[in-house]
Design an enzyme around this catalytic site. Sequence first.
Site, mmCIF file in Angstrom:
data_model
loop_
_atom_site.group_PDB
_atom_site.id
_atom_site.type_symbol
_atom_site.label_atom_id
_atom_site.label_comp_id
_atom_site.label_asym_id
_atom_site.label_seq_id
_atom_site.Cartn_x
_atom_site.Cartn_y
_atom_site.Cartn_z
ATOM 1 N N PRO A 205 -20.817 -25.794 -20.891
ATOM 2 C CA PRO A 205 -19.457 -25.460 -20.805
ATOM 3 C C PRO A 205 -19.692 -24.342 -19.637
ATOM 4 O O PRO A 205 -20.299 -23.319 -19.823
ATOM 5 C CB PRO A 205 -19.007 -24.990 -22.166
ATOM 6 C CG PRO A 205 -20.023 -25.933 -22.957
ATOM 7 C CD PRO A 205 -21.205 -25.876 -22.465
ATOM 8 N N GLU A 206 -18.644 -24.570 -18.707
ATOM 9 C CA GLU A 206 -18.398 -23.469 -17.752
ATOM 10 C C GLU A 206 -17.075 -22.705 -17.974
ATOM 11 O O GLU A 206 -16.521 -23.035 -18.775
ATOM 12 C CB GLU A 206 -18.548 -23.908 -16.412
ATOM 13 C CG GLU A 206 -19.900 -24.478 -16.217
ATOM 14 C CD GLU A 206 -20.302 -25.089 -14.646
ATOM 15 O OE1 GLU A 206 -19.491 -24.459 -13.888
ATOM 16 O OE2 GLU A 206 -21.220 -25.794 -14.366
#
Length: 272
Positions: free
Chosen positions: A2-3
């Site tokens: 996840p960014e």
Amino acid sequence: MPELPEVETTKNGIAPHILNQTIERIDIRQPKLRWPIPDDVPTKLPGQVVHSVTRRGKYIGVQTDAGTLIIHLGMSGSLYFVAPETPPMFHDHVDIHFAGLNKVLRYTDPRRFGAMLWQEGDWQTHELIAHLGPEPLTDAFNIDYLYEKAKGRKQAIKQFIMDSKIVVGVGNIYANEALFMAGIRPTHAAGNISKARLAVFVDCIKTVLAAAIAQGGTTLKDFVSGEGKPGYFKQELKVYGRAEQPCVTCQAPLKEIRQGQRSTVYCAHCQK
């Protein structure tokens, strides 16, 4: 993993449901994440009211008067709501129960590289957060700032911009995409890029991240938003995950290299 857009989407997904809610209890089935979950989490949070849910970099802060629960999703973590009677699966490590809320906030993390930490006082002074660079969608991240940081740097621009001490939240996917949009080759030394081209790059970073947040993050194997829905940005990716496929601009096959053990995809014709 996840960014920033995925974390922002998660934060936006859970916040409306837990704001002003009282935490009833926290069930911890597996305390050994990237770091052990502090004892303060299950002992000090029950009875506390959530008064804000904010984000700094890829950290989510669930703030109460007693302190802040700091959550990092790591490589494969996700937060989503389940009915209270939903039995946990093997990788469901933490459940947060709220008084008067007929659903449970569940933290799932198959790889256990995420974290749940505790900070009293200003949570952004935590040792993992205090050193972070500016948020990319704020005015603090601008061409004058980036140009000064890049001066004399021989590091490749892609690895430079992914350094969270320079700016937070420009992870591998979005670094690839912003460099393509800006027409900058990922291997160029950061200090050799003109101020004019860096100005375009700053705008492209903001554009790519804002678009990803608006569309709910990037749909990857492990990402589920706080409302249990996948993101919807993968279909918009121009280069990431498209090695050897035609460039959307010039139709030349995209090239793939490795930079810092991460995949870099670019167009040798469009990115100079």
